[in-house]
Enzyme design. Structure first.
Site, PDB file in Angstrom:
ATOM      1  N   CYS A   2     112.918  43.004 -52.486  1.00 10.79           N
ATOM      2  CA  CYS A   2     112.613  43.613 -53.784  1.00 10.79           C
ATOM      3  C   CYS A   2     111.587  42.780 -54.552  1.00 10.79           C
ATOM      4  O   CYS A   2     111.415  41.610 -54.322  1.00 10.79           O
ATOM      5  CB  CYS A   2     113.893  43.708 -54.612  1.00 10.79           C
ATOM      6  SG  CYS A   2     115.200  44.551 -53.734  1.00 10.79           S
ATOM      7  N   ARG A  30     105.116  44.546 -51.164  1.00 10.70           N
ATOM      8  CA  ARG A  30     106.396  44.119 -50.563  1.00 10.70           C
ATOM      9  C   ARG A  30     107.156  45.310 -49.979  1.00 10.70           C
ATOM     10  O   ARG A  30     108.115  45.142 -49.255  1.00 10.70           O
ATOM     11  CB  ARG A  30     107.267  43.410 -51.610  1.00 10.70           C
ATOM     12  CG  ARG A  30     106.679  42.125 -52.154  1.00 10.70           C
ATOM     13  CD  ARG A  30     107.441  41.666 -53.390  1.00 10.70           C
ATOM     14  NE  ARG A  30     108.738  41.149 -53.052  1.00 10.70           N
ATOM     15  CZ  ARG A  30     108.993  39.847 -52.844  1.00 10.70           C
ATOM     16  NH1 ARG A  30     108.011  38.974 -52.920  1.00 10.70           N
ATOM     17  NH2 ARG A  30     110.198  39.414 -52.544  1.00 10.70           N
ATOM     18  N   TRP A  78     113.968  47.525 -52.525  1.00  9.91           N
ATOM     19  CA  TRP A  78     113.978  47.845 -51.094  1.00  9.91           C
ATOM     20  C   TRP A  78     115.460  48.029 -50.761  1.00  9.91           C
ATOM     21  O   TRP A  78     116.211  47.043 -50.707  1.00  9.91           O
ATOM     22  CB  TRP A  78     113.350  46.712 -50.294  1.00  9.91           C
ATOM     23  CG  TRP A  78     113.386  46.891 -48.808  1.00  9.91           C
ATOM     24  CD1 TRP A  78     114.299  46.391 -47.936  1.00  9.91           C
ATOM     25  CD2 TRP A  78     112.466  47.652 -48.012  1.00  9.91           C
ATOM     26  NE1 TRP A  78     114.010  46.773 -46.657  1.00  9.91           N
ATOM     27  CE2 TRP A  78     112.896  47.553 -46.664  1.00  9.91           C
ATOM     28  CE3 TRP A  78     111.334  48.401 -48.296  1.00  9.91           C
ATOM     29  CZ2 TRP A  78     112.230  48.171 -45.614  1.00  9.91           C
ATOM     30  CZ3 TRP A  78     110.674  49.017 -47.236  1.00  9.91           C
ATOM     31  CH2 TRP A  78     111.113  48.900 -45.926  1.00  9.91           C
ATOM     32  N   ASN A 105     117.500  40.815 -56.621  1.00  8.24           N
ATOM     33  CA  ASN A 105     116.902  40.796 -55.281  1.00  8.24           C
ATOM     34  C   ASN A 105     117.882  40.056 -54.391  1.00  8.24           C
ATOM     35  O   ASN A 105     118.330  38.960 -54.746  1.00  8.24           O
ATOM     36  CB  ASN A 105     115.551  40.073 -55.308  1.00  8.24           C
ATOM     37  CG  ASN A 105     114.878  40.089 -53.941  1.00  8.24           C
ATOM     38  OD1 ASN A 105     115.298  40.822 -53.051  1.00  8.24           O
ATOM     39  ND2 ASN A 105     113.859  39.279 -53.776  1.00  8.24           N
ATOM     40  N   GLY A 106     118.252  40.637 -53.241  1.00  8.52           N
ATOM     41  CA  GLY A 106     119.154  39.941 -52.321  1.00  8.52           C
ATOM     42  C   GLY A 106     120.370  40.796 -52.008  1.00  8.52           C
ATOM     43  O   GLY A 106     120.360  42.015 -52.175  1.00  8.52           O
ATOM     44  N   GLU A 488     107.974  40.901 -24.397  1.00  7.09           N
ATOM     45  CA  GLU A 488     107.583  40.940 -25.820  1.00  7.09           C
ATOM     46  C   GLU A 488     106.437  39.964 -26.076  1.00  7.09           C
ATOM     47  O   GLU A 488     105.496  40.269 -26.803  1.00  7.09           O
ATOM     48  CB  GLU A 488     108.787  40.637 -26.704  1.00  7.09           C
ATOM     49  CG  GLU A 488     108.490  40.417 -28.173  1.00  7.09           C
ATOM     50  CD  GLU A 488     107.795  41.592 -28.874  1.00  7.09           C
ATOM     51  OE1 GLU A 488     107.662  42.675 -28.264  1.00  7.09           O
ATOM     52  OE2 GLU A 488     107.354  41.404 -30.014  1.00  7.09           O
ATOM     53  N   LYS A 492     102.801  41.115 -27.666  1.00  9.17           N
ATOM     54  CA  LYS A 492     102.182  40.501 -28.858  1.00  9.17           C
ATOM     55  C   LYS A 492     100.735  40.138 -28.586  1.00  9.17           C
ATOM     56  O   LYS A 492      99.847  40.398 -29.382  1.00  9.17           O
ATOM     57  CB  LYS A 492     102.992  39.264 -29.278  1.00  9.17           C
ATOM     58  CG  LYS A 492     104.295  39.614 -29.957  1.00  9.17           C
ATOM     59  CD  LYS A 492     104.051  40.058 -31.378  1.00  9.17           C
ATOM     60  CE  LYS A 492     104.766  41.229 -31.936  1.00  9.17           C
ATOM     61  NZ  LYS A 492     105.167  42.365 -31.233  1.00  9.17           N
ATOM     62  N   GLU A 495      98.545  43.321 -28.176  1.00 11.25           N
ATOM     63  CA  GLU A 495      98.302  44.200 -29.324  1.00 11.25           C
ATOM     64  C   GLU A 495      97.523  43.527 -30.447  1.00 11.25           C
ATOM     65  O   GLU A 495      96.884  44.221 -31.235  1.00 11.25           O
ATOM     66  CB  GLU A 495      99.606  44.798 -29.853  1.00 11.25           C
ATOM     67  CG  GLU A 495     100.591  43.835 -30.450  1.00 11.25           C
ATOM     68  CD  GLU A 495     101.810  44.575 -31.022  1.00 11.25           C
ATOM     69  OE1 GLU A 495     101.689  45.713 -31.484  1.00 11.25           O
ATOM     70  OE2 GLU A 495     102.903  43.983 -31.003  1.00 11.25           O
ATOM     71  N   HIS A 511     107.908  38.952  -5.133  1.00  8.33           N
ATOM     72  CA  HIS A 511     107.807  40.339  -4.620  1.00  8.33           C
ATOM     73  C   HIS A 511     106.465  40.965  -4.980  1.00  8.33           C
ATOM     74  O   HIS A 511     106.330  42.187  -4.986  1.00  8.33           O
ATOM     75  CB  HIS A 511     108.957  41.175  -5.200  1.00  8.33           C
ATOM     76  CG  HIS A 511     110.306  40.661  -4.809  1.00  8.33           C
ATOM     77  ND1 HIS A 511     110.835  40.803  -3.549  1.00  8.33           N
ATOM     78  CD2 HIS A 511     111.213  39.927  -5.508  1.00  8.33           C
ATOM     79  CE1 HIS A 511     112.009  40.226  -3.484  1.00  8.33           C
ATOM     80  NE2 HIS A 511     112.280  39.693  -4.662  1.00  8.33           N
ATOM     81  N   LYS A 614     101.352  51.180 -37.830  1.00  7.18           N
ATOM     82  CA  LYS A 614     102.650  50.518 -38.028  1.00  7.18           C
ATOM     83  C   LYS A 614     103.784  51.442 -37.615  1.00  7.18           C
ATOM     84  O   LYS A 614     104.787  51.019 -37.090  1.00  7.18           O
ATOM     85  CB  LYS A 614     102.829  50.100 -39.487  1.00  7.18           C
ATOM     86  CG  LYS A 614     104.126  49.351 -39.770  1.00  7.18           C
ATOM     87  CD  LYS A 614     104.250  48.112 -38.906  1.00  7.18           C
ATOM     88  CE  LYS A 614     105.560  47.394 -39.085  1.00  7.18           C
ATOM     89  NZ  LYS A 614     105.752  46.309 -38.088  1.00  7.18           N
TER      90      LYS A 614
HETATM   91  C1  AGP Z   1     105.433  46.208 -32.046  1.00  3.41           C
HETATM   92  O1  AGP Z   1     104.732  45.029 -32.357  1.00  3.41           O
HETATM   93  C2  AGP Z   1     104.581  47.445 -32.184  1.00  3.41           C
HETATM   94  N1  AGP Z   1     104.154  47.595 -33.520  1.00  3.41           N
HETATM   95  C3  AGP Z   1     105.277  48.676 -31.596  1.00  3.41           C
HETATM   96  O2  AGP Z   1     105.576  48.404 -30.247  1.00  3.41           O
HETATM   97  C4  AGP Z   1     106.589  49.094 -32.294  1.00  3.41           C
HETATM   98  O3  AGP Z   1     107.611  48.175 -31.985  1.00  3.41           O
HETATM   99  C5  AGP Z   1     107.000  50.479 -31.765  1.00  3.41           C
HETATM  100  O4  AGP Z   1     105.965  51.393 -32.091  1.00  3.41           O
HETATM  101  C6  AGP Z   1     108.325  50.967 -32.344  1.00  3.41           C
HETATM  102  O5  AGP Z   1     108.229  51.056 -33.742  1.00  3.41           O
HETATM  103  P1  AGP Z   1     109.596  51.252 -34.590  1.00  3.41           P
HETATM  104  O6  AGP Z   1     110.413  50.037 -34.363  1.00  3.41           O
HETATM  105  O7  AGP Z   1     109.150  51.408 -36.015  1.00  3.41           O
HETATM  106  O8  AGP Z   1     110.276  52.481 -34.057  1.00  3.41           O
END
Ligand code: AGP
Length: 619
Positions: A2, A30, A78, A105-106, A488, A492, A495, A511, A614
């Site tokens: 928040c 935020r 939030w 906030n919290g 993962e 990172k 992307e 393999h 996002k």
């Molecule tokens: C992760 O770094 C990416 N932005 C992407 O893989 C993301 O995790 C995926 O699109 C799922 O998004 P969500 O968690 O909002 O469903």
């Protein structure tokens, strides 16, 4: 989390409300889902608040103007406890006469028991929030003390959890009182005016002289004074400093990017997701799960559905959930689950993982699971988003809004929430897993500090990243819970640095993938703790030998004290020892920092990488 703004002082143009609304606008980054403001209005307190964005609040104020005033507090919420509605928006009135307003906030961990006690004394509540409990506690204390500072001090003695509180009272014009525990609060020091904010962005348009408050401190501001005491009443000092960030940087808390800020925020993301989910006896209580205990006891299979980073969180969680509950657990990419003919029935628990709660692939898979009669639980970071609304129940993560496209703090929060759900199932169903719940919860509560430790060791990782800025390919190896972390870590790098990167199960190396190893090929290897059962650790050490023998540059993430890896590692990145199933919450951090630093070294926009959004709201 928040956004909080407080102001006392003469008004140059307009009223204190304008100063607070301007501060709230600067805090919009935020992320929030409702907003409100309270000002003194003669013998009472005027409050305007609306769900949605600031534009809704402004429309409310235009329709019902606020009186000129020199004292105001404002809030962007939030949602954590209680959905994003007008009633749940802050500020909240306290007391029978409603002449006190409070913002927060919290998360107040013990609000259930406090609310019960207040209701028993005849207090009526108008919201579902934990915050309103604090408002009534401060108001009740004010009736006894007649002083807002002392009332705040008396009230916070009852509160457990994380909170930043601001309050004003109609009896004390020109006074705002704030208190903080495990949640930030800074003072803006003006000329004949003073400010309070959850971060300096709240008042940077008016002053760059700030004072940070310490843990368990209460601050009282008037137009000409700032006084600080501890929760114990003893005089205290805040830490004064000059803000040399510009407004844009202030939104990132002084960090160069939201991603960097969110990486650093991971201890809070884990800690806040744990808050308020155990009772005084340490038993798990997931009240927000609206699925009957009987239905959960009858679950015979679990399917985790998600996309991208969220799917890797599910892969990590699978190991723990199966270990604790002995229920078969599958992890499936949502866009695959939907088109295969899965074996799902009313005793299948389908868990969706989504930071945004709007990913169309995951949403459609949830709808498919519903059609098949499954029990559906959403683990989500965005209150009131579509996927939770389409699910039978929701368990929210409390990572706060994640602005950077590349998910970091939401990832560790998702894993934490999956652990909570798995432990809850084990607790409900009895068996061996039930006996482990309290120990695992103790181990989980140690994780935020261990993440902080890892974050404090990242100088060498950043140096390696800058040195490798021109690299064109990086491989990642992991076994057991380290395998999803390898995936993962590779994602990172792909992307945000646009580098070819691939994660493998270390056992898969011989393999096929080992053919990729050539002299100088950088390979990250996530090494399980030597405490891991079976001979997993030894096998991964062998894998390191195999690739080193073929010229790979081995970048090894290993636990403190693990010296077996040293002879075969070009670099050793240490993480604190912890139970093997919880290690991913630590081992992912160096890979996040590496990717972020390398992308920055390449001059790329780590927050908004090319081609990505996002939230992927299309299939
Ligand atoms: C992760 O770094 C990416 N932005 C992407 O893989 C993301 O995790 C995926 O699109 C799922 O998004 P969500 O968690 O909002 O469903």
């Amino acid at each position: 989390m928040c956004g909080i703004v407080g102001y006392v002082g003469p008004t140059q143009n307009g009223t204190a409300s304008d100063v607070v609304m301007e501060g709230l606008a600067r805090l919009e980054y935020r992320g929030y889902d409702s907003a409100g403001i309270a000002t003194l209005d003669g013998d009472t307190v005027a409050i305007r608040k609306r769900s949605g964005k600031l534009i809704n609040l402004r429309a409310e104020i235009d329709a019902h103007p606020l009186p000129p005033t020199t004292t105001a507090i404002g809030h962007t919420r939030w949602a954590t406890h209680g959905g994003p509605t007008d009633n749940n928006a802050h500020p909240h009135r306290g007391g029978f006469d409603g002449r006190l307003a409070l913002i927060h906030n919290g998360i107040i961990e013990n609000f259930h028991s406090l609310k019960t006690r207040l209701v028993d004394t005849g207090v009526s509540f108008s919201s579902e929030t934990d915050t309103e409990v604090a408002a009534h506690l401060v108001a009740a204390a004010y009736e006894r003390t007649g002083d807002l500072t002392e009332a705040m001090r008396a009230a916070v003695a009852h509160l457990e959890g994380a909170f930043t509180l601001l309050a004003i009272h109609a009896d004390q014009p020109g006074v705002v009182v704030g208190a903080r525990r495990n949640s930030p609060l800074v003072v803006g020091l003006g000329e004949g005016a003073n400010y309070l904010g959850s971060d300096v962005a709240a008042f940077i348009g008016h002053t760059r002289e700030a004072m940070e408050l310490g843990q368990d401190q209460i601050v009282t501001i008037t137009p000409t004074s700032v006084s600080v005491i501890g929760f114990d009443g003893t005089p205290a000092e805040g830490k004064a400093y000059h803000v040399d960030w510009d407004a844009a940087a202030a939104e990132k808390g002084g960090f160069p990017s939201f991603m960097e800020k969110e990486i650093q925020d991971q201890p809070h993301a884990v800690g806040d997701t744990l808050l308020g989910r155990t009772d005084a006896q340490g038993r798990l209580m997931l009240d927000e799960l609206r699925i009957s205990e009987e239905s959960l006891r009858e679950v015979t299979k679990i399917v985790i559905i998600a996309c991208g980073t969220s799917s890797y969180a599910g892969m990590v969680a699978k190991y723990a959930i199966e270990h604790w509950t002995r229920i078969p657990c599958e992890v499936e990419l949502a866009h695959e689950f939907r088109y295969r003919d899965p074996v799902v029935d009313q005793r299948t628990l389908v868990i969706s993982l989504s930071q945004s709660g709007e990913t169309m692939d995951t949403l459609m898979a949830v709808k498919h699971a519903n059609e098949l009669g499954a029990l559906t639980v959403a683990i989500c970071n965005t209150h009131g988003s579509t996927i939770p609304r389409e699910s039978d129940a929701v368990l929210y993560t409390h990572a706060g809004p994640e602005i950077a496209v590349a998910s970091t703090k939401a990832f560790v929060a998702q894993i934490t929430a999956c652990y909570l759900l798995g432990l809850y199932l084990a607790q409900l169903r009895g068996g061996a897993g039930a006996g482990q719940v309290q120990q695992v919860m103790r181990d989980l509560h140690d994780i935020p500090a261990k993440i902080e430790t890892v974050l404090g060791r990242m100088d060498r990782v950043r140096e390696i990243a800058r040195f490798m800025a021109d690299t064109r390919s990086v491989l990642f190896l992991g076994r057991h819970v380290g395998f999803p972390i390898a995936l993962e870590g590779a994602l990172k790098l792909k992307e945000i640095a646009y580098i070819h990167a691939e994660g493998f199960a270390a056992g898969e190396l011989k393999h096929g993938p080992i053919a990729l190893i050539e002299p100088g090929q950088p390979v990250f290897v996530i090494v399980p703790s030597p405490q891991t059962p079976h001979d997993l650790h030894a096998k991964v050490v062998s894998n390191i030998q195999e690739i080193r023998a073929r010229g790979a540059r081995t970048l090894v993430i290993a636990h403190d004290g693990d010296d077996d890896v040293v002879p075969f590692a070009d670099e050793v990145i240490r993480v604190p020892e912890c139970p093997p199933l919880l290690a991913p919450l630590l081992t992912i951090v160096p890979l996040q920092v590496f990717a972020c630093e390398l992308a920055s070294a390449k001059g790329l926009d780590v927050d908004q990488p090319r081609n990505l959004a996002k939230s992927v709201t299309v299939e």
